[in-house]
Structures are given as C-alpha cells and as structure tokens.
Design an enzyme around this catalytic site. Sequence first.
Site, PDB file in Angstrom:
ATOM      1  N   GLU A 169     -32.614  56.506 -67.925  1.00 35.51           N
ATOM      2  CA  GLU A 169     -32.420  55.593 -68.695  1.00 35.51           C
ATOM      3  C   GLU A 169     -32.658  55.588 -70.376  1.00 35.51           C
ATOM      4  OE1 GLU A 169     -34.121  55.608 -65.893  1.00 35.51           O
ATOM      5  OE2 GLU A 169     -32.644  54.465 -64.669  1.00 35.51           O
ATOM      6  N   ASN A 170     -33.693  56.442 -70.708  1.00 34.41           N
ATOM      7  CA  ASN A 170     -33.949  56.790 -71.964  1.00 34.41           C
ATOM      8  C   ASN A 170     -32.605  57.411 -72.813  1.00 34.41           C
ATOM      9  OD1 ASN A 170     -37.305  57.894 -71.346  1.00 34.41           O
ATOM     10  ND2 ASN A 170     -36.633  55.779 -71.773  1.00 34.41           N
ATOM     11  N   ARG A 182     -45.126  51.512 -79.246  1.00 29.99           N
ATOM     12  CA  ARG A 182     -46.064  50.631 -79.406  1.00 29.99           C
ATOM     13  C   ARG A 182     -47.505  51.128 -80.462  1.00 29.99           C
ATOM     14  NH1 ARG A 182     -46.572  48.672 -73.696  1.00 29.99           N
ATOM     15  NH2 ARG A 182     -45.209  50.222 -73.574  1.00 29.99           N
ATOM     16  N   ASP A 217     -46.389  56.360 -71.168  1.00 29.02           N
ATOM     17  CA  ASP A 217     -45.646  55.168 -71.967  1.00 29.02           C
ATOM     18  C   ASP A 217     -46.644  54.614 -73.115  1.00 29.02           C
ATOM     19  OD1 ASP A 217     -43.881  53.547 -72.413  1.00 29.02           O
ATOM     20  OD2 ASP A 217     -44.269  52.091 -70.592  1.00 29.02           O
ATOM     21  N   GLY A 218     -45.933  54.253 -74.261  1.00 27.49           N
ATOM     22  CA  GLY A 218     -46.908  53.317 -75.321  1.00 27.49           C
ATOM     23  C   GLY A 218     -46.446  54.065 -76.390  1.00 27.49           C
ATOM     24  N   ASN A 219     -45.943  55.059 -76.564  1.00 25.47           N
ATOM     25  CA  ASN A 219     -45.760  55.961 -78.061  1.00 25.47           C
ATOM     26  C   ASN A 219     -45.148  55.048 -79.184  1.00 25.47           C
ATOM     27  OD1 ASN A 219     -46.365  58.085 -76.409  1.00 25.47           O
ATOM     28  ND2 ASN A 219     -44.467  59.114 -76.723  1.00 25.47           N
ATOM     29  N   ARG A 279     -50.188  55.168 -64.930  1.00 27.59           N
ATOM     30  CA  ARG A 279     -49.172  54.851 -66.103  1.00 27.59           C
ATOM     31  C   ARG A 279     -50.229  54.120 -67.123  1.00 27.59           C
ATOM     32  NH1 ARG A 279     -43.348  52.192 -66.137  1.00 27.59           N
ATOM     33  NH2 ARG A 279     -43.338  51.955 -68.320  1.00 27.59           N
ATOM     34  N   ARG A 339     -45.275  48.787 -63.814  1.00 29.55           N
ATOM     35  CA  ARG A 339     -44.164  49.113 -62.982  1.00 29.55           C
ATOM     36  C   ARG A 339     -43.735  50.587 -62.899  1.00 29.55           C
ATOM     37  NH1 ARG A 339     -42.094  46.276 -67.546  1.00 29.55           N
ATOM     38  NH2 ARG A 339     -41.652  47.599 -69.397  1.00 29.55           N
ATOM     39  N   HIS A 360     -44.261  59.538 -81.062  1.00 21.87           N
ATOM     40  CA  HIS A 360     -43.646  60.634 -80.029  1.00 21.87           C
ATOM     41  C   HIS A 360     -44.400  61.925 -79.932  1.00 21.87           C
ATOM     42  CE1 HIS A 360     -40.971  58.041 -77.961  1.00 21.87           C
ATOM     43  NE2 HIS A 360     -40.330  57.791 -78.895  1.00 21.87           N
ATOM     44  N   GLU A 382     -51.617  56.959 -54.833  1.00 20.06           N
ATOM     45  CA  GLU A 382     -52.507  55.810 -55.169  1.00 20.06           C
ATOM     46  C   GLU A 382     -52.128  55.736 -56.876  1.00 20.06           C
ATOM     47  OE1 GLU A 382     -55.065  54.476 -53.679  1.00 20.06           O
ATOM     48  OE2 GLU A 382     -54.651  55.686 -51.996  1.00 20.06           O
TER      49      GLU A 382
HETATM   50  C1  IPE Z   1     -40.599  55.243 -68.633  1.00 18.12           C
HETATM   51  O1  IPE Z   1     -41.010  54.649 -69.843  1.00 18.12           O
HETATM   52  C2  IPE Z   1     -39.915  56.646 -68.986  1.00 18.12           C
HETATM   53  C3  IPE Z   1     -41.139  57.668 -69.819  1.00 18.12           C
HETATM   54  C4  IPE Z   1     -42.268  57.456 -69.547  1.00 18.12           C
HETATM   55  C5  IPE Z   1     -40.249  58.842 -69.932  1.00 18.12           C
HETATM   56  P1  IPE Z   1     -40.104  53.620 -70.386  1.00 18.12           P
HETATM   57  O2  IPE Z   1     -40.673  53.131 -71.550  1.00 18.12           O
HETATM   58  O3  IPE Z   1     -38.591  53.844 -70.676  1.00 18.12           O
HETATM   59  O4  IPE Z   1     -39.837  52.409 -69.180  1.00 18.12           O
HETATM   60  P2  IPE Z   1     -39.694  50.793 -69.374  1.00 18.12           P
HETATM   61  O5  IPE Z   1     -38.345  50.828 -70.114  1.00 18.12           O
HETATM   62  O6  IPE Z   1     -40.532  50.327 -70.049  1.00 18.12           O
HETATM   63  O7  IPE Z   1     -39.576  50.529 -68.024  1.00 18.12           O
HETATM   64  C1  IPE Z   2     -42.889  56.757 -73.673  1.00 16.68           C
HETATM   65  O1  IPE Z   2     -43.125  55.705 -74.810  1.00 16.68           O
HETATM   66  C2  IPE Z   2     -42.224  57.755 -74.313  1.00 16.68           C
HETATM   67  C3  IPE Z   2     -40.874  57.720 -73.796  1.00 16.68           C
HETATM   68  C4  IPE Z   2     -40.167  56.899 -72.746  1.00 16.68           C
HETATM   69  C5  IPE Z   2     -39.751  58.908 -74.062  1.00 16.68           C
HETATM   70  P1  IPE Z   2     -42.105  54.553 -75.583  1.00 16.68           P
HETATM   71  O2  IPE Z   2     -41.224  55.336 -76.451  1.00 16.68           O
HETATM   72  O3  IPE Z   2     -41.440  54.074 -74.276  1.00 16.68           O
HETATM   73  O4  IPE Z   2     -43.177  53.717 -76.275  1.00 16.68           O
HETATM   74  P2  IPE Z   2     -43.045  51.969 -76.249  1.00 16.68           P
HETATM   75  O5  IPE Z   2     -43.187  51.601 -74.619  1.00 16.68           O
HETATM   76  O6  IPE Z   2     -42.082  51.656 -76.705  1.00 16.68           O
HETATM   77  O7  IPE Z   2     -44.311  51.581 -76.637  1.00 16.68           O
HETATM   78 MG    MG Z   3     -42.006  52.481 -72.999  1.00 14.57          MG
END
Ligand code: IPE
Ligand code: IPE
Ligand code: MG
Length: 249
Positions: free
Chosen positions: A65-66, A22, A18-20, A186, A192, A35, A205
Amino acid sequence: MIKIDSNKLPRHIAIIMDGNGRWAQKHTIGRIRGHRKGAQAVRTVVRACREIGVKYLTLFAFSIENWERPEKEVQALMLLLEEYLIKEIDELQEQGIRLTTIGDIDRLHPQVREKLLQVKESTLKNDKMILNLALSYGGKDEIIRAVKKIIEENKNGKIDINEINKETFSNYLYTCGIPDPDLLIRTSGEYRISNFMLWQTAYTELYFTEVLWPDFTRDDLFKAIASYQKRERRFGLTSEQLKEKSFPN
Ligand code: IPE
Ligand code: IPE
Ligand code: MG
C-alpha cells in the site's frame, strides 16, 4: 535496566515500524528526515536482537500500500534502503547475520533490487540471526500468490488437493522455512495489523507502544520482550493442560 529471561526469548520478533512521519512533524522537519532517523532505530534493534540471541527478526519496511504514497517519498525510501544496505553489509557479515526478504521485490527499483540480491547472496551462509525485511509486502497479496502457485502445481500434478494443509500451505508463502513470529511489536500508538503477516500471526503475542519508531530504543525492545515473557501462550488449551505439555517458550 529491564530484566529479560534469556531462556524464554521469542525466537522470532516481527516489528511494524510506524511513526516516522509523525516524528518528523513533531520536530518540524520533513517526513524524509523522519525516515532517515527511523533507519537508525533499525540499526539499534538489529544489534540488540543479535546481542541477546533472537534468531529471527522481521521488519516491516515498506508495504504494498505504501507504493501509493507521494512519488518523492517513495523515491526517498528506496534510496534510504539502498544506503542502509551499503552501510550495513560489513556489520551484517561481522555479526553473522543473514539477510532475507518477503514481498514482491521485483517491484523495487532495479538498482535497489540489485543491491538487495547482492547482500542476500553474500550473507547466505550466515547463521547467527536472520534479518528478514518485508518490502513491497502485503499479507493478503502473499496469500493470493500462494493460492495461485498451488493451483499451478496442482494442474501440473505436483500437488494433490488432499496434501494441502496448514503446513504445506505455509511452504507457499514468502516466509517458507521461517517460524511464525512469537512477538509482534507495533510502534506509534496504532492498534492495527495493516496487512502484515496475516497468516503467520495467528498465534503471535501482540505488543503495542505509543513510542514513535525513530524514538524506539533498546530499552523499548526489552520492555516488549519482558511483557511477552509474562504471558501465557495457551494456543487454545487450558492452563492446566499447558503444565503437562511443554511448548517452545
Ligand atoms: C505500516 O505502516 C507499514 C510499515 C510500517 C512499513 P503504515 O503507516 O503504512 O500503516 P497505516 O496506513 O497507518 O495502516
Ligand atoms: C513508517 O512511518 C514508515 C513507513 C510506512 C515506510 P510512517 O511514514 O507511516 O509514519 P506516520 O505513520 O506517517 O507517522
Ligand atoms: Mg504510518
């Protein structure tokens, strides 16, 4: 250098990458470039896991959900996945890595699905490591799918209600045959699970880090493993009992 004990490696590591978005925002560039940078971190982590001898690596790449994200972003993620598969196939073969997936891959764009099936098929016999991609994956959806399959098989007389237990139920999940994750990482400072491997992480863990996925390095991975190795996995027992009994890792 972070020291890790090769005799106490997690057999299965799962990562919520997660975090691409941001990361992109921080660098004042578009989310899609975030990404793209994230895909490089995938390479780094796959290589590192293979090198140290982790047997299973599950990466949460795209959740059910994505699909609700803006159309352009979904499209770009699909293209990136296809690009990743095309670029990585040779290395996966060289390194003896088998690609598997969990999730509803029938929902993926046909071209991507085609490529995916091709790579899965051609790496089928590789046995050094399993790289398991969670694509169009949702934990609750996976459990409902399993329940439906069981009901269907029960109707057809293939499974008796008394045969349903934790082990047989697991066989109806996407992860059939894959051991539960020992360590779940994570990134990006979110605390979460976001519908990821709900059944399988019952005794996993958990490790959370503030690092945004595109910045995640080998050392960050080793830090997570080192943290895992310091923990005592009690599985509901007492420390004393554990000393008498031996668990994997
Ligand atoms: C979880 O990240 C899904 C993936 C890393 C592919 P999200 O960015 O979709 O999760 P939420 O919406 O913050 O919970
Ligand atoms: C995770 O990064 C990649 C996917 C969920 C596909 P995000 O795109 O959720 O990055 P943030 O959470 O918006 O920073
Ligand atoms: Mg995210």
